[in-house]
Write an enzyme that holds these catalytic residues in place. Structure first.
Site, PDB file in Angstrom:
ATOM      1  CD  GLU A   1      -5.250  -0.838  -4.298  1.00 12.17           C
ATOM      2  OE1 GLU A   1      -5.483   0.300  -3.861  1.00 12.17           O
ATOM      3  OE2 GLU A   1      -5.581  -1.883  -3.699  1.00 12.17           O
TER       4      GLU A   1
ATOM      5  CB  ILE B   1       4.289   1.077   7.775  1.00 15.22           C
ATOM      6  CG1 ILE B   1       4.144   1.898   9.056  1.00 15.22           C
ATOM      7  CG2 ILE B   1       4.705  -0.352   8.120  1.00 15.22           C
ATOM      8  CD1 ILE B   1       3.153   1.344  10.054  1.00 15.22           C
TER       9      ILE B   1
ATOM     10  N   GLY C   1      -8.060  -2.152  -2.242  1.00 19.03           N
ATOM     11  CA  GLY C   1      -7.695  -3.495  -2.695  1.00 19.03           C
ATOM     12  C   GLY C   1      -7.174  -4.395  -1.598  1.00 19.03           C
TER      13      GLY C   1
ATOM     14  N   GLY D   1       0.825  -1.190   0.000  1.00 20.07           N
ATOM     15  CA  GLY D   1       0.000   0.000   0.000  1.00 20.07           C
ATOM     16  C   GLY D   1       0.864   1.246   0.000  1.00 20.07           C
ATOM     17  CB  ILE D   2       0.170   4.721  -0.478  1.00 18.84           C
ATOM     18  CG1 ILE D   2       1.032   5.959  -0.717  1.00 18.84           C
ATOM     19  CG2 ILE D   2      -1.135   5.087   0.212  1.00 18.84           C
ATOM     20  CD1 ILE D   2       0.418   6.945  -1.684  1.00 18.84           C
ATOM     21  N   GLY D   3       2.241   4.802   2.003  1.00 16.38           N
ATOM     22  CA  GLY D   3       2.470   5.321   3.337  1.00 16.38           C
ATOM     23  C   GLY D   3       3.852   4.995   3.857  1.00 16.38           C
TER      24      GLY D   3
END
Length: 424
Positions: free
Chosen positions: A231, A212, A329, A208-210
């Site tokens: 995704e 971490i 997602g 994902g984004i971010g």
């Protein structure tokens, strides 16, 4: 395709009570949105549907309450404060299923506002950084209006749009608003290091984004033969590709290609993906399909959460009743990874929020939605360790999660578990 001199003129054809799709992410068509706002005084009850957009979402301001209604398929930071579940609402749905909502007509679209790269010698533009659900919107909308920008990367894959499929267009030359670098805390880096111990050479990554997820990627530069089928990806993944750790050589689906539905990144990312045949963007109903995901080896799905309860239920889209993001997602890839040979579905979280609130909790707060169910959970990682929940009973899961909670929260978690679950 008819070239229009300015955005306000191009958007003058929009009428009241119509439904408009707006291209999202780095592909947000700011000039067309501004043109729509210039025509707002003539419009009533226009519905705007989009994933997260970048820039100021002025159309969500109270001054446009009679003009626009907003349906968020994923809530971005620019509209978060406006969510009221009346004029500014949220539609929960797996990202993989959104294209069918457009194509089936369940979400009818009168207009699609998109941001594309210039046409090549054969007349093909591309949807640039975001193919995701935009391709389905283009094929479903009655009228397609594009802003053509030489700064939009030309990206291979499903995002090709012929000029004959664009009804009206404006030409602009504006910098793409992308993702800035994220700050990695010591806790983030520790989580990244712990997560890297679970990821084997030859794994296929979804992230994902971010901060971490970027910290995880930072910890993988000594790995070999990694692949990417995700995704989305951003700046952290580019560093990993350039380091040689990612070469996509062992993937079974699109071997040799970095695969995603959209990309959010800075200028370095945009330059890298421009006309790069090793990078392809495909539609979300394909990229996020668990039956496709599972075909790759050792899929590691790395996602974050708002909070997790002691049974393993994951809230990732809200703080209580207040929606802050979306389903996206996460479930598509958590399930796909669990079905992949040697795959690992992983949730990565700090033990506490930035404001000091526990993220491992006895029960989810009132109104919180479950994005990933307890039955889909495998690994949870905080800066204090790794909890393996797969094949564990509820009481065993609670003990695993308490071990990786913040030390100051563990006693209360034990107490609350026994009070709520162990009464006779």
């Amino acid at each position: 395709m008819k070239i229009i001199s300015n955005a306000a003129e191009a958007l003058s054809i929009v009428y009241s009570n119509s439904n408009i799709f707006i291209h999202g992410g780095d592909s947000t068509p700011q000039a067309l949105i501004n043109g729509l706002l210039e025509n707002a005084h003539k419009l009533k009850n226009v519905t705007l549907t989009h994933l997260h957009t970048h820039g100021d979402a002025k159309y969500a301001n109270e001054e446009y309450c009679d003009n626009f209604k907003i349906i968020n398929l994923f809530v971005g930071g620019n509209v978060r404060k406006h969510i009221d579940y009346q004029r500014v609402d949220y539609l929960p749905c797996f990202l993989s299923e959104i294209p069918n909502l457009f194509r089936s007509g369940r979400i009818p679209l009168d207009f699609a506002l998109i941001h594309v790269s210039p046409p090549d010698q054969h007349g093909h533009c591309t949807l640039g950084t975001s193919v995701d659900v935009a391709k389905a919107a283009v094929s479903s909308a009655k009228v397609v209006i594009a802003q053509i920008n030489p700064n939009m990367p030309r990206v291979h894959g499903d995002g090709f749009i012929h000029i004959n499929d664009i009804d009206y267009a404006i030409e602009i030359d504006e910098k793409i608003v992308g993702q800035q670098e994220v700050f990695l805390s010591d806790e983030d880096l520790k989580i990244g290091q712990l997560t890297s111990t679970l990821i084997e050479d030859g794994s296929t990554l979804q992230m994902g984004i971010g901060s971490i997820p970027d910290a995880v990627l930072t910890s993988l530069k000594n790995h070999k033969n990694l692949g990417i089928h995700t995704e989305m990806w951003s700046n952290g993944a580019l560093d990993l590709i350039k380091s040689g750790a990612v070469n996509n050589s062992l993937k079974n689906v699109h071997r040799g290609k970095t695969v995603s539905a959209f990309i959010v990144g800075g200028q370095d990312v945009h330059d890298f993906i421009n006309d790069n045949p090793s990078v392809i963007q495909l539609e979300a109903d394909y990229v996020n399909n668990p039956s496709i995901i599972k075909r790759n080896p050792k899929v590691c799905a790395i996602n974050s959460a708002v909070e997790i309860d002691l049974t393993g239920q994951v809230c990732a889209d809200s703080i209580g009743h207040h929606i802050i993001s979306g389903v996206g997602g996460q479930m598509d890839f958590m399930r796909g990874a669990s079905l992949s040979e040697g795959g690992k579905p992983i949730i990565v979280i700090n033990s506490r929020s930035a404001k000091g609130f526990p993220k491992i909790v006895p029960t989810l707060r009132s109104g919180a939605g479950v994005v990933t169910t307890r039955s889909h959970m495998h690994y949870v990682i905080t800066e204090y360790g790794i909890a393996d929940l797969y094949g564990k009973s509820l009481s065993q899961r609670a003990q695993e999660l308490i071990k990786i909670a913040h030390p100051d929260d563990r006693e209360n978690l034990e107490k609350m578990w026994h009070e709520t679950h162990c009464r006779r």
